[in-house]
Design an enzyme around this catalytic site. Structure first.
Site, PDB file in Angstrom:
ATOM      1  N   GLY A   1       0.856  -1.196   0.000  1.00  0.00           N
ATOM      2  CA  GLY A   1       0.000   0.000   0.000  1.00  0.00           C
ATOM      3  C   GLY A   1       0.884   1.235   0.000  1.00  0.00           C
TER       4      GLY A   1
ATOM      5  CB  SER B   1       4.325   6.510   1.630  1.00  0.00           C
ATOM      6  OG  SER B   1       4.956   7.060   2.763  1.00  0.00           O
ATOM      7  N   GLY B   2       2.257   5.816   4.232  1.00  0.00           N
ATOM      8  CA  GLY B   2       1.340   6.442   5.189  1.00  0.00           C
ATOM      9  C   GLY B   2       0.004   5.735   5.327  1.00  0.00           C
ATOM     10  CB  ALA B   3      -1.662   3.036   3.424  1.00  0.00           C
ATOM     11  N   GLY B   4      -0.587   2.877   6.616  1.00  0.00           N
ATOM     12  CA  GLY B   4      -0.703   2.170   7.901  1.00  0.00           C
ATOM     13  C   GLY B   4      -0.093   0.777   7.910  1.00  0.00           C
TER      14      GLY B   4
ATOM     15  CB  SER C   1       5.064   0.506   9.653  1.00  0.00           C
ATOM     16  OG  SER C   1       5.788   0.600   8.452  1.00  0.00           O
TER      17      SER C   1
ATOM     18  CB  SER D   1       5.663  -4.279  -2.746  1.00  0.00           C
ATOM     19  OG  SER D   1       4.651  -4.350  -1.769  1.00  0.00           O
TER      20      SER D   1
END
Ligand code: ADX
Length: 186
Positions: free
Chosen positions: A12, A14-17, A19, A86
């Protein structure tokens, strides 16, 4: 023989959650008494010498490295959770072919929400043209067509998202036939 671990691949923007979910999911595996490792795109990049940028070729190499680690861990019975943008379907499909238990988890979030959140301040800079090849702004993100689980991080709580992922995990762990087939495939 140790059966292969599962590979839970969070993709997804960057910042989508990704991690955050990866970390919480790891805690669920641990609470269930399972061996588990998280491979985060940022972490793998840093530990291989930070030599890669964000061109298609460099992202390909990044995913290749992550896939190598995934296979190594999973075939030794460790469950692996990956958190990496990815963005290319082909790269994700290549990993799917390497391991017997693969779940593609699309951590989806509308671009306008990501731009508004902008936790790392990167979208602002990307929109200003300061970051080349920025996923979703000046570089593609190829949405998974048929992911095992799709998360809508702007609409669901983390707990709801985790429950959806864990349903897949529990079903796969409970399938003794699949486990048997895997333990004989090494
Ligand atoms: S991937 O595309 O190769 O899978 P990866 O997940 O390792 O990316 O790294 C993504 C992180 O790098 C983002 O969360 C963001 O913080 C940072 N980043 C820096 N430059 C870019 C860029 N051009 N596009 C996307 N993310 C970037």
């Amino acid at each position: 023989m140790n059966p292969w671990g599962l590979v839970i691949w969070l993709t997804g923007m960057s910042g989508a959650g990704k991690s955050t979910l990866a970390h919480l999911l790891k805690l669920r595996f641990l609470a269930d008494g399972r061996r588990v490792e998280v491979l985060d795109g940022d972490f793998v990049r840093a530990h291989f010498g930070n030599d890669l940028g964000f061109s298609k070729e460099d992202r390909d190499e990044n995913i290749r490295r992550i896939a190598f680690l995934c296979e190594l861990l999973a075939k030794n019975g460790v469950h692996v959770i990956v958190a990496a943008i990815s963005p290319y379907r082909k790269h994700r499909d290549q990993v799917r072919e390497k391991v017997p238990h693969f779940a593609e988890i699309h951590v989806d979030c509308p671009l306008d929400v990501l731009v508004q959140r902008d936790t790392k301040g990167l979208y602002k800079r990307a929109l200003a043209g300061e970051i080349p090849h920025f996923t979703g702004i000046s570089d593609p993100y190829e949405r998974p067509l048929d992911p095992e689980v799709r998360i809508c991080s702007s609409k669901e709580s983390a707990e709801q998202s985790l429950d959806k992922i864990w349903d897949w995990v529990a079903a796969r762990l409970a399938n003794p036939l699949a486990q048997h087939a895997i333990s004989n495939s090494d």
